[in-house]
Design an enzyme around this catalytic site. Structure first.
Site, PDB file in Angstrom:
ATOM      1  N   GLY A 102       4.192   1.672  -0.835  1.00 34.92           N
ATOM      2  CA  GLY A 102       5.051   1.847  -2.002  1.00 34.92           C
ATOM      3  C   GLY A 102       4.272   2.108  -3.277  1.00 34.92           C
ATOM      4  O   GLY A 102       4.605   3.012  -4.060  1.00 34.92           O
ATOM      5  N   LEU A 137      -3.292   0.098   7.343  1.00 38.66           N
ATOM      6  CA  LEU A 137      -3.668   0.392   5.958  1.00 38.66           C
ATOM      7  C   LEU A 137      -3.786   1.903   5.809  1.00 38.66           C
ATOM      8  O   LEU A 137      -3.330   2.497   4.834  1.00 38.66           O
ATOM      9  CB  LEU A 137      -4.994  -0.288   5.608  1.00 38.66           C
ATOM     10  CG  LEU A 137      -5.019  -1.812   5.779  1.00 38.66           C
ATOM     11  CD1 LEU A 137      -6.373  -2.373   5.338  1.00 38.66           C
ATOM     12  CD2 LEU A 137      -3.919  -2.469   4.961  1.00 38.66           C
ATOM     13  N   LEU A 159       0.832  -1.207   0.000  1.00 39.99           N
ATOM     14  CA  LEU A 159       0.000   0.000   0.000  1.00 39.99           C
ATOM     15  C   LEU A 159       0.862   1.250   0.000  1.00 39.99           C
ATOM     16  O   LEU A 159       0.620   2.193  -0.749  1.00 39.99           O
ATOM     17  CB  LEU A 159      -0.910   0.005   1.229  1.00 39.99           C
ATOM     18  CG  LEU A 159      -2.058  -0.976   1.160  1.00 39.99           C
ATOM     19  CD1 LEU A 159      -2.913  -0.871   2.405  1.00 39.99           C
ATOM     20  CD2 LEU A 159      -2.910  -0.739  -0.077  1.00 39.99           C
ATOM     21  N   ARG A 185      -5.363  -4.759  21.145  1.00 45.44           N
ATOM     22  CA  ARG A 185      -4.738  -6.049  20.875  1.00 45.44           C
ATOM     23  C   ARG A 185      -3.781  -6.508  21.951  1.00 45.44           C
ATOM     24  O   ARG A 185      -3.785  -7.680  22.335  1.00 45.44           O
ATOM     25  CB  ARG A 185      -3.976  -5.951  19.561  1.00 45.44           C
ATOM     26  CG  ARG A 185      -4.921  -5.775  18.430  1.00 45.44           C
ATOM     27  CD  ARG A 185      -4.227  -5.574  17.134  1.00 45.44           C
ATOM     28  NE  ARG A 185      -5.250  -5.571  16.100  1.00 45.44           N
ATOM     29  CZ  ARG A 185      -5.018  -5.326  14.827  1.00 45.44           C
ATOM     30  NH1 ARG A 185      -3.790  -5.053  14.426  1.00 45.44           N
ATOM     31  NH2 ARG A 185      -5.995  -5.359  13.971  1.00 45.44           N
TER      32      ARG A 185
END
Ligand SMILES: Cc1cc2nc3c(=O)[nH]c(=O)nc-3n(C[C@H](O)[C@H](O)[C@H](O)COP(=O)(O)OP(=O)(O)OC[C@H]3O[C@@H](n4cnc5c(N)ncnc54)[C@H](O)[C@@H]3O)c2cc1C
Ligand code: SF4
Ligand code: FES
Lengths: 665, 247
Positions: free
Chosen positions: A45, A469, A43, A337
């Site tokens: 690059g 992302l 994503l 997390r």
């Protein structure tokens, strides 16, 4: 050397806008003469290469994959965050900023994170315009869901294939620039060294993987977007070929590695099933929206489940410990997390693990199926639906939301998660650490820009779901195309950089020597065997919880392993041919050195924060104990050949948020 | 479980290859690729050349893995890539034949590895929406009907693996190309460039030497993402319309 973050002055919310309107620009006619190397087509690059090409720079783009579309970003399932507030649930740029800073346990730079939150909304617009088929509501507008660690719905998704769809969007934009001639694409080329000329990053040495030939490439500057280093643990959710080599080579050429010990262990992965295992599969965090995590309260029930005498779905409610809901009532199953992973480990350490190896907990959808079934029955106007109708309707809703994840789970385990709870266990997933960069995303090595997971910039000690992302695309589409001008505006008088220079020759020769040395050992153990051993050391001593003795021991073990590697590794074939084993051998050699640096960093950080849990630093309830007075800094490590790495500190200052103990209770 | 593997071996740059037999011990929890890992470790340790095969995500999404197992691209399981195939679908004593994709437009690199860059070149000529970074209107400015969005997503699920080509007796790339054409054409943002896109992509496909589609349907049956052959019909309609309008 002191580290300059280059954060622009002014109010937090205005820094980026003001900076953008005052930063030096490169005129279009000059852009055409400036060359940029972009390594990586994930994503970060692909979006950077496409955007730089659109702006008029001459771009050379590299990937070791056979096609730019195969980058590891493709595997992201859950979604991408953006502060659109389309759901009108109180979201805002500030809230996304705040959640990210807090989620990162106050170990990231305020200004970078705020910029990330600002541009998040542009990303969604851009992706929609490119044709990314995001999920839609009945009215045709974009749908959202919520992710761990936050209380709003700001995650955009495309079924369980968000990464794939975003990457295909960026890949298509990149393809368009390749077609127009603005970008030259080099597939199956692996960067094996960074070339530094007069203190500036000016090129790379890449190996043509089809022929084995070493090739030199020069440019005015170099952008690395080569992903994370989670595979240092061997087993992780990363794709098999993810590696640290490009970043590590940059370190060896003088770039600093920041916070290398900050690794994210993802709570919901399919547990390890045997020692032949090659990778671990993530079950998207989005499942925690509807799944409830539990283990049996009593040891006898644990045993009955382990040996198959009791089916978990038959264990009565009162005999289950929904430990996340119990310990963290405010966030329940949606805690961040690091918190969820540690809690699973604690449950298993107490002997409550539910599979044969004792390393698994349940993620249960029975309640969600019933809840959705009832509401679906109601909306379809069914009078007095029976239980099997409700289950059927509920399963339909769950299938629409998570169908492909459930299918994937069943393919791998052979169990049907609609009928019996999933078994999950934490696994290495993401690396918050990475090359140190300033506000411009430029490393301490001038002319070297680092994007995406490869840099350390935005996630502090723990990354929130659906934010990688966002960061990759923010860096590539909306940050580096501007900030690269701060460097390149000074380069307009420099003609094309030549590869006929000593620095290129020297780097090429050093790379050739390294490859030949690996080939010539012709020892007894395969690369894979060494990588597995490295992984076990890392997981044992630098995994979900760490302590000083273990880290020292781990460091020593890696040193011994390295020694053994260079004397006993068996790499078949030759360097001047297509040779996948040699590719792995180079990567594993770099992983070992990186692993040592991670331990060094973990040892230095005498506190617990985010994904870094030092057993010596915990509260009486077993929660992480941060030590802000001493450790509110970014640890940037300088590699020194044959000596200890040198620590450089970037102090973090918080002017807009107050440092608090993270509480999800 | 004891298995006999009949694997296609072909040296780089060599137009010829042949099957070789190997014995391997596997267990039913392994994935197919983990079984090949075991074989390769054995080969390397005994001084032999490991079998070259491609893979990366091992989750069925990157489209890298590619091999024909017992005559079927990606093996016996419907809607499954090789990397997601587990050994519990095989029996002790089985002989398994493993070959690369076979198509003139996918030249063999080595053993089971082929060159699929022809797919990239097809996308490069038009498999996109022409929008520069920063030019986009608000994401909710263009509502997309949910059903259409979902159909577009079905087509966009293509992973570019090339199994459709390997399955087709004509080595046609129509399913792959039609998946991209449909993904974009079904969205209002993509519709604008429909005619140009379909013409350019079909021309490039021909130029790459992929065969013609004669409606055999093997592509749909073997596609790991179950891309529907209805996309090919959509492509044909669009192509016809574009030719009539002179694109
Ligand atoms: C299973 C999984 C699910 C995830 N789900 C989510 C999610 O739902 N939401 C979210 O926000 N994040 C998610 N993440 C994290 C996220 O996917 C990654 O952090 C992100 O995609 C990384 O993007 P990148 O562009 O930095 O690197 P990558 O996508 O890893 O790309 C790296 C690129 O660099 C190239 N490269 C590397 N080294 C070299 C070299 N030496 N020479 C040449 N080329 C090289 C590779 O070929 C590749 O093209 C997930 C991660 C995993 C593992
Ligand atoms: S259409 Fe199916 S078989 Fe063909 S490339 Fe796409 S996913 Fe693979
Ligand atoms: S390895 Fe990625 S799809 Fe099989």
């Amino acid at each position: 050397m002191s580290l300059h973050s280059k954060v622009p002055p002014g109010e937090l919310a205005e820094k980026w806008t003001n900076y953008r309107s005052s930063m030096p620009l490169v005129a279009p006619n000059n852009k055409r003469r400036l060359e940029v190397i972009v390594v990586g087509t994930g994503l970060a690059g692909a979006s950077a290469a496409a955007s730089l090409g659109e702006l008029g720079y001459q771009v050379k783009c590299f990937t070791f994959h056979d096609s730019p579309r195969r980058a590891h970003s493709i595997a992201a399932q859950g979604g991408i965050n953006a502060a659109k507030n389309y759901q009108n649930d109180g979201d805002s740029v500030y809230r996304l900023f705040y959640d990210t800073i807090k989620g990162g346990d106050y170990r990231s730079r305020e200004a970078n994170v705020h910029r990330l939150a600002e541009v998040s909304t542009d990303i969604i617009d851009q992706c929609v315009a490119q044709g990314v088929p995001f999920a839609r509501e009945y009215g045709g507008l974009l749908a959202n869901r919520s992710f761990g660690g936050v209380q709003v719905s700001r995650t955009f998704y495309a079924r369980g294939q968000t990464g794939q769809q975003l990457l295909i969007g960026a890949y298509q934009a990149l393809s368009r620039q390749i077609n127009s001639g603005a970008v030259s694409m080099y597939n199956r080329h692996e960067m094996l060294d960074l070339v530094v000329v007069d203190g500036k990053a000016r090129g790379i040495i890449a190996r043509n993987l089809l022929t084995g030939k070493l090739e030199r490439f020069a440019a005015h500057c170099v952008v690395l977007a080569t992903g994370g280093y989670g595979n240092v643990y061997y087993l992780s959710t990363n794709a098999m070929c993810c590696n640290v080599t490009s970043a590590w080579r940059a370190v060896k050429r003088g770039a600093y590695m920041a916070n290398p010990c900050f690794t994210q262990i993802h709570p919901t992965c399919i547990p390890v099933s045997g020692d032949y295992q090659s990778k671990l599969t993530l079950m998207s965090e989005s499942l925690r929206n509807d799944g409830r995590v539990w283990v049996p309260k009593e040891k006898e029930d644990v045993d009955a489940i382990r040996n198959g005498n009791t089916r978990p779905e038959d264990l009565p409610e009162e005999k289950r410990d929904y430990y996340l809901e119990r310990r963290y009532p405010a966030f329940g199953n949606l805690v961040p997390r690091d918190v969820a992973s540690r809690a699973a480990k604690q449950a298993c350490d107490e002997g409550k693990g539910v599979n044969q190896s004792g390393l698994a907990v349940f993620l249960d959808f029975a309640d969600a199926i019933e809840r959705y079934g009832r509401s679906e029955a109601k909306s379809q106007g069914l009078e007095n639906p029976n239980n099997s109708d409700i289950t059927k309707l509920g399963e339909g809703v769950v299938e629409a939301k998570y169908g492909n994840l459930f299918e994937m789970y069943e393919k791998i385990t052979g169990d049907n998660p609609y009928k019996t709870p999933m078994m999950i266990y934490p696994a290495v997933h993401y690396t918050m650490g990475g090359l140190w960069v300033d506000y411009n995303l430029e490393s301490n090595l001038p002319g070297l820009f680092v994007l995406g997971e490869a840099n350390y910039s935005d996630h502090g000690a723990n990354r929130l779901g659906a934010s990688a992302l966002m960061q990759g695309l923010a860096d590539g589409y909306f940050v580096v195309p501007y900030t690269i001008g701060t460097f390149l505006s000074d380069e307009i008088r420099n003609p094309a950089i030549s590869t006929d220079q000593r620095a290129f020759e020297e780097a090429e020769q050093a790379t050739r020597d390294r490859l030949n040395k690996l080939i010539s050992v012709k020892g007894n153990q395969t690369v894979e065997a060494f990588h597995r051993r490295l992984g076990l050391i890392m997981w044992e001593y630098c995994g979900m919880s760490r302590n000083a003795d273990g880290l020292r021991k781990g460091q020593k073990m890696i040193q011994e392993l390295r020694e053994e590697y260079w004397n006993d590794v068996l790499v078949p074939g030759n360097a001047d041919e297509f040779n996948p084993e040699l590719e792995k051998a180079v990567r594993v050699a770099d992983f070992m050195e990186m692993g040592e640096m991670m331990m060094e960093d973990a040892l230095n950080r005498d506190e617990s924060c985010g994904g870094h849990f030092r057993e010596e630093y915990q509260t009486p309830e077993g929660e992480a104990l941060r030590r802000d007075d001493e450790f509110t800094y970014v640890a940037a490590w300088e590699w020194v050949e044959n000596a200890d790495s040198v620590l450089h500190k970037e102090e973090l200052t918080f002017e807009n948020v107050e440092l608090k103990t993270r509480s999800y209770k | 479980m004891q298995l006999t593997l009949k694997i296609w071996r072909q040296a780089p740059g060599n137009g010829q290859g042949k099957f070789e037999n190997y014995n391997v011990v596997a267990n039913e929890h392994m994935s197919f690729l983990e079984m090949l890992d075991v074989l390769n470790q054995d080969l390397i340790e005994s001084g032999k050349d490991p079998v070259a095969f491609e893979h990366d995500c091992r989750e069925g999404i990157c489209g890298t893995c590619s091999m024909v197992i017992n005559g079927r691209p990606h093996g016996p399981l419907q809607g499954t890539t090789v990397c997601q195939l587990h050994m519990r679908f095989f029996k002790d004593g089985d002989t398994i034949t493993i070959e690369p994709w076979r198509a003139a437009s996918f030249p063999i690199v080595k053993d089971l590895v082929v060159d699929r860059s022809s797919f990239d070149r097809i996308i490069q000529v038009g498999g996109y929406i022409s929008v520069n970074t920063g030019q986009a209107p608000d994401g909710n400015a263009i509502p997309v009907e949910r059903g259409e969005a979902s159909k577009s997503m079905d087509a966009a699920a293509c992973i570019g693996c090339g199994a459709c080509v390997a399955a087709c007796p004509n080595a046609s790339a129509m399913l792959f190309v039609s998946a991209k054409v449909s993904h974009l054409a079904l969205l209002p943002q993509g519709e604008v460039e429909d005619d140009k896109r379909v013409t350019a992509m079909v021309n490039q496909m021909d130029k790459e030497g992929f065969g013609n589609c004669s409606n055999v349907g093997a592509c749909e049956a073997e596609c790991p993402k179950e891309i529907s052959i209805a996309n090919i019909a959509r492509l044909n309609r669009q192509y016809l319309r574009a030719s009539l309008s002179g694109e």
